[in-house]
Design an enzyme around this catalytic site. Structure first.
Site, mmCIF file in Angstrom:
data_model
loop_
_atom_site.group_PDB
_atom_site.id
_atom_site.type_symbol
_atom_site.label_atom_id
_atom_site.label_comp_id
_atom_site.label_asym_id
_atom_site.label_seq_id
_atom_site.Cartn_x
_atom_site.Cartn_y
_atom_site.Cartn_z
ATOM 1 C CG MET A 53 4.281 70.261 52.197
ATOM 2 S SD MET A 53 3.726 68.823 53.143
ATOM 3 C CE MET A 53 3.676 69.462 54.798
ATOM 4 C CD GLU A 56 -6.926 75.236 44.769
ATOM 5 O OE1 GLU A 56 -7.157 75.736 43.670
ATOM 6 O OE2 GLU A 56 -7.284 74.081 45.075
ATOM 7 C CB CYS A 57 -5.737 79.775 50.097
ATOM 8 S SG CYS A 57 -6.811 80.999 50.894
ATOM 9 C CB CYS A 68 -6.440 83.661 55.156
ATOM 10 S SG CYS A 68 -6.276 83.820 53.361
ATOM 11 C CB CYS A 70 -3.303 81.645 52.200
ATOM 12 S SG CYS A 70 -4.190 80.793 53.521
ATOM 13 C CD GLN A 73 1.435 81.368 55.927
ATOM 14 O OE1 GLN A 73 0.710 80.547 55.353
ATOM 15 N NE2 GLN A 73 1.775 81.244 57.189
ATOM 16 C CB THR A 116 -10.645 79.504 60.941
ATOM 17 O OG1 THR A 116 -10.569 78.648 59.809
ATOM 18 C CG2 THR A 116 -9.462 79.236 61.868
ATOM 19 C CG ASP A 128 -5.705 70.504 58.790
ATOM 20 O OD1 ASP A 128 -5.998 70.114 57.641
ATOM 21 O OD2 ASP A 128 -4.655 71.124 59.049
ATOM 22 N NE ARG A 130 -4.348 71.582 55.760
ATOM 23 C CZ ARG A 130 -3.619 72.634 56.102
ATOM 24 N NH1 ARG A 130 -3.060 73.377 55.157
ATOM 25 N NH2 ARG A 130 -3.448 72.940 57.374
ATOM 26 C CB THR A 151 5.500 74.725 57.899
ATOM 27 O OG1 THR A 151 4.103 74.673 58.230
ATOM 28 C CG2 THR A 151 6.276 73.892 58.911
#
Length: 198
Positions: A53, A56-57, A68, A70, A73, A116, A128, A130, A151
């Site tokens: 999962m 979006e970044c 970051c 992201c 990854q 962050t 977070d 999400r 993850t």
């Protein structure tokens, strides 16, 4: 109930040389346009596919930001799944759910010394925001009930399991340390309890 809306072949990766399919959905909990990217038809050919999962970044995935990991990854996962198959659920959850403009505001606060999570909290947001319900809906629409989850984030493991997805293995991504993201990664470990070696 969520279902696949369209399924289209395309090539991905830094050199656009990896065969994959991109899928859209209808009937998800919200109107966000989440997509699945499937490698080697893993949803149809593997009992327990690799699944990531990926939220979006824009700054990391597209502009390769130094703030970051992201983008790294995502590329690591694309390469891995290009070889062995798998499913990337690309979720429209910019900035751990706070949105792009708020994330840029958080960057400004990070430049002043906040980490962050502190920056998000200072802006009035939880650590977070999400929700991974739609990720579970997408997996169900694909007929996937058991996965090997790619993850480092314990929240993703916990929430997918709560939604009835059986996680038979957790596969960590590498620590992509570069000039500018060390504090971000340390905060993910100390505050977010991510399984990373930094």
């Amino acid at each position: 109930m969520a279902e696949v809306r369209a399924r289209v072949d395309f090539k991905v990766g830094a050199k656009s040389n990896i065969d994959a399919e991109i899928l859209s959905f209808r009937g998800l909990k919200t109107d966000k346009e989440h997509v699945a990217v499937i490698f080697k038809q893993a949803d149809q050919t593997q009992d327990t596919p690799l699944v990531r999962m990926h939220s979006e970044c824009l700054t990391g995935d597209v502009f390769h930001s130094s703030r970051c990991d992201c983008g790294e990854q995502l590329e690591e996962t694309i390469q891995r799944m290009g070889e062995s198959g798998g499913v990337i659920l690309y979720l429209r959850q910019e900035g751990r759910g706070i949105g792009l403009y708020n994330k840029i505001d958080a960057y400004r606060l990070q430049s002043q010394g906040m980490n962050t999570y502190e920056a998000n909290n200072h802006l009035g947001f939880d650590d977070d925001l999400r929700d991974f319900t739609e990720a579970a809906q997408m997996l169900e629409a694909l007929g996937i009930k058991k996965i090997r989850l790619v993850t480092n984030n314990p929240k993703k493991i916990r929430e997918l399991a709560e939604y009835g997805i059986e996680i038979v293995e957790v596969v960590n991504t590498s620590a992509h340390i570069k000039d500018g993201n060390e504090n971000y990664l340390r905060a993910k470990v100390s505050h977010g309890k991510h399984n990373l070696k930094v």
